[in-house]
Write a protein that holds these residues in place. Structure first.
Motif, PDB file in Angstrom:
ATOM      1  N   ASP A 155      34.674  46.707  48.855  1.00 47.17           N
ATOM      2  CA  ASP A 155      33.777  47.520  49.679  1.00 47.17           C
ATOM      3  C   ASP A 155      32.783  48.266  48.792  1.00 47.17           C
ATOM      4  O   ASP A 155      31.578  48.347  49.101  1.00 47.17           O
ATOM      5  CB  ASP A 155      34.567  48.541  50.495  1.00 47.17           C
ATOM      6  CG  ASP A 155      35.573  47.902  51.434  1.00 47.17           C
ATOM      7  OD1 ASP A 155      35.702  46.665  51.428  1.00 47.17           O
ATOM      8  OD2 ASP A 155      36.241  48.656  52.168  1.00 47.17           O
ATOM      9  N   LYS A 165      30.289  45.865  47.258  1.00 45.07           N
ATOM     10  CA  LYS A 165      29.250  45.494  48.225  1.00 45.07           C
ATOM     11  C   LYS A 165      28.138  46.527  48.254  1.00 45.07           C
ATOM     12  O   LYS A 165      26.946  46.185  48.291  1.00 45.07           O
ATOM     13  CB  LYS A 165      29.859  45.329  49.615  1.00 45.07           C
ATOM     14  CG  LYS A 165      28.860  44.874  50.667  1.00 45.07           C
ATOM     15  CD  LYS A 165      29.515  44.718  52.029  1.00 45.07           C
ATOM     16  CE  LYS A 165      28.504  44.246  53.065  1.00 45.07           C
ATOM     17  NZ  LYS A 165      29.131  44.112  54.413  1.00 45.07           N
ATOM     18  N   GLU A 199      36.241  42.629  41.255  1.00 42.99           N
ATOM     19  CA  GLU A 199      34.892  43.140  41.511  1.00 42.99           C
ATOM     20  C   GLU A 199      33.814  42.301  40.835  1.00 42.99           C
ATOM     21  O   GLU A 199      32.743  42.085  41.413  1.00 42.99           O
ATOM     22  CB  GLU A 199      34.787  44.590  41.049  1.00 42.99           C
ATOM     23  CG  GLU A 199      35.599  45.568  41.895  1.00 42.99           C
ATOM     24  CD  GLU A 199      36.990  45.830  41.368  1.00 42.99           C
ATOM     25  OE1 GLU A 199      37.480  46.960  41.513  1.00 42.99           O
ATOM     26  OE2 GLU A 199      37.594  44.896  40.795  1.00 42.99           O
ATOM     27  N   TYR A 228      32.773  39.309  42.834  1.00 42.39           N
ATOM     28  CA  TYR A 228      31.857  39.649  43.932  1.00 42.39           C
ATOM     29  C   TYR A 228      30.465  39.988  43.389  1.00 42.39           C
ATOM     30  O   TYR A 228      29.447  39.595  43.974  1.00 42.39           O
ATOM     31  CB  TYR A 228      32.418  40.832  44.723  1.00 42.39           C
ATOM     32  CG  TYR A 228      31.688  41.082  46.017  1.00 42.39           C
ATOM     33  CD1 TYR A 228      32.070  40.433  47.194  1.00 42.39           C
ATOM     34  CD2 TYR A 228      30.610  41.961  46.078  1.00 42.39           C
ATOM     35  CE1 TYR A 228      31.400  40.662  48.393  1.00 42.39           C
ATOM     36  CE2 TYR A 228      29.939  42.188  47.267  1.00 42.39           C
ATOM     37  CZ  TYR A 228      30.332  41.533  48.416  1.00 42.39           C
ATOM     38  OH  TYR A 228      29.661  41.754  49.605  1.00 42.39           O
ATOM     39  N   GLU A 249      33.545  35.690  47.441  1.00 46.47           N
ATOM     40  CA  GLU A 249      34.284  36.538  48.375  1.00 46.47           C
ATOM     41  C   GLU A 249      35.774  36.217  48.389  1.00 46.47           C
ATOM     42  O   GLU A 249      36.468  36.451  49.381  1.00 46.47           O
ATOM     43  CB  GLU A 249      33.696  36.388  49.782  1.00 46.47           C
ATOM     44  CG  GLU A 249      32.259  36.873  49.880  1.00 46.47           C
ATOM     45  CD  GLU A 249      31.685  36.775  51.282  1.00 46.47           C
ATOM     46  OE1 GLU A 249      32.308  36.083  52.131  1.00 46.47           O
ATOM     47  OE2 GLU A 249      30.625  37.379  51.545  1.00 46.47           O
ATOM     48  N   GLY A 258      33.924  42.980  51.763  1.00 51.20           N
ATOM     49  CA  GLY A 258      33.363  44.323  51.677  1.00 51.20           C
ATOM     50  C   GLY A 258      33.581  45.174  52.912  1.00 51.20           C
ATOM     51  O   GLY A 258      32.871  46.157  53.119  1.00 51.20           O
TER      52      GLY A 258
END
Length: 385
Positions: free
Chosen positions: A180, A183, A306, A309, A357, A362
């Motif tokens: 999250d 993102k 992380e 992503y 992902e 996120g």
């Protein structure tokens, strides 16, 4: 109806970023009450004093548990965990939560699970079912067997937890709430602060705006006696690479003394002009620093989560993340100066990757809170086969 009291135990610096958005969502949910307990190295200055960042973010702390014994070896890990069981048992007895949430796989997290499960308090485990090396592997799956509700971060992790005999309906793929934060960074990636001015640290002043790398390397608990030798190989490689480098202090684990000693010895004797050392950063600042780097070097799970992503190239050293699910941004290498140097040179000359992902999209924090508000909370179970 009274609010459900959800007690979340944060025991270390990385655990906070793993759960931060879920903490916010629990705090804001109309049917939940957050009981936040900070314990272990999250309270200690030498490991970054994560509690300061937590309080700065506006979270009210229900209890603090000092439980870390000095020594950073397997014996003190066991004693720290034992002390954690005793102290957390009292905390849960006094707070009387409707559920306790434990995070991932650090060695001391088993103390949270034992203290809750033995008192018939429903236990929720975040990020079970993954695969790595060291003591984390054993602790993670032990937490799974003690837990009643499993909020995993990937689909293959969900399948693995079910194979451990857990009820499929109680195993939910929420993704990792640290994604999250990633993102948010991906949507606003500009590095809008000077890391050295904001966080101090020690070491050379760097001309980092021309490009830099980030290093985060922890000891491997099953190889703790080799920690100093392992970190020295990386230090030599990074010095030889001669790219501005932001280097972060290790977590508290067996071998941390060896890693820290290796860093201090190298810093005094070699005086590297391209490295600056930090204890900690606010989670978003750290992710923004990563996003704007040429690469991450070391063995932190942030490289596989992380950075996947964010698309940041990663040089993953050694066995700490053995067999953990990874995207195409990760290049694996051994504890060898030339191998690390070659892999880092290649990574720093590689463009950033497409967003992966595999650990979530996120939106995990709010999803976790909603599950905690609506799921049946139980503390009794039987293996499914």
């Amino acid at each position: 109806m009274p609010k459900r009291k959800i007690c979340v135990v944060v025991t270390a610096r990385p655990s906070y970023s793993r759960i931060k958005t879920a903490l916010t969502a629990i705090k804001e949910h109309p049917e939940l009450e957050l009981q936040l307990v900070i314990a272990g190295s999250a309270l200690l200055d030498r490991y970054g004093n994560a509690v300061d960042f937590i309080e700065k973010d506006g979270f009210e702390i229900a209890a603090k548990v000092f439980m870390v014994l000095e020594g950073e070896n397997p014996t003190t890990m066991a004693k720290t965990t034992g002390l954690g069981v005793m102290e957390l048992t009292n905390v849960f007895y006094n707070l009387k939560p409707d559920a306790v949430l434990t995070i991932a796989d650090r060695f001391e997290t088993i103390a949270t699970s034992i203290a809750a499960a033995y008192q018939n308090i429903p236990l929720v485990h975040i990020q079970g079912g993954e695969v790595t090396g060291s003591i984390d592997e054993k602790v993670r799956h032990a937490n799974t067997k003690l837990a009643d509700l499993h909020l995993v971060a990937s689909e293959d992790a969900r399948e693995r937890v079910i194979k451990l005999g857990e009820i499929p309906e109680k195993v939910i793929n929420t993704g990792c709430s640290s994604i999250d934060l990633a993102k948010e960074i991906l949507e606003s990636p500009t590095l809008d602060f000077d890391p050295i001015k904001k966080y101090g640290g020690v070491g050379s002043k760097l001309n980092w705006k021309t490009g830099y790398i980030v290093v985060m390397q922890h000891p491997v608990t099953t190889e703790y006696q080799e920690a100093k030798a392992h970190i020295t190989e990386t230090l030599k490689a990074i010095k030889k690479l001669d790219i501005p480098t932001f280097w972060f202090w290790p977590n508290v684990d067996a071998g941390s003394d060896g890693t820290s000693n290796g860093i201090r010895t190298f810093r005094e004797l070699e005086k590297p002009k391209n490295i600056h050392f930090f204890k900690n950063m606010e989670p978003k600042d750290f992710l923004r620093l990563l996003k704007n780097s040429k690469a991450l070097v070391g063995n932190s799970s942030v490289g596989l989560r992380e950075c996947a992503y964010l698309g940041v190239p990663v040089v993953n050293i050694g066995n700490r993340q053995y067999r953990r699910t990874r995207a195409s941004n990760v290049m694996d290498t051994n504890y060898n100066l030339e191998e690390i140097l070659k892999a880092t040179e290649k990574s720093t000359n590689t463009n950033h990757f497409e967003c992966s992902e595999i650990y979530g999209k996120g939106n995990s924090g709010k999803y976790i809170a909603e599950i905690l508000a609506t799921s049946e909370l139980t503390y009794s179970k039987t293996i499914t086969y």
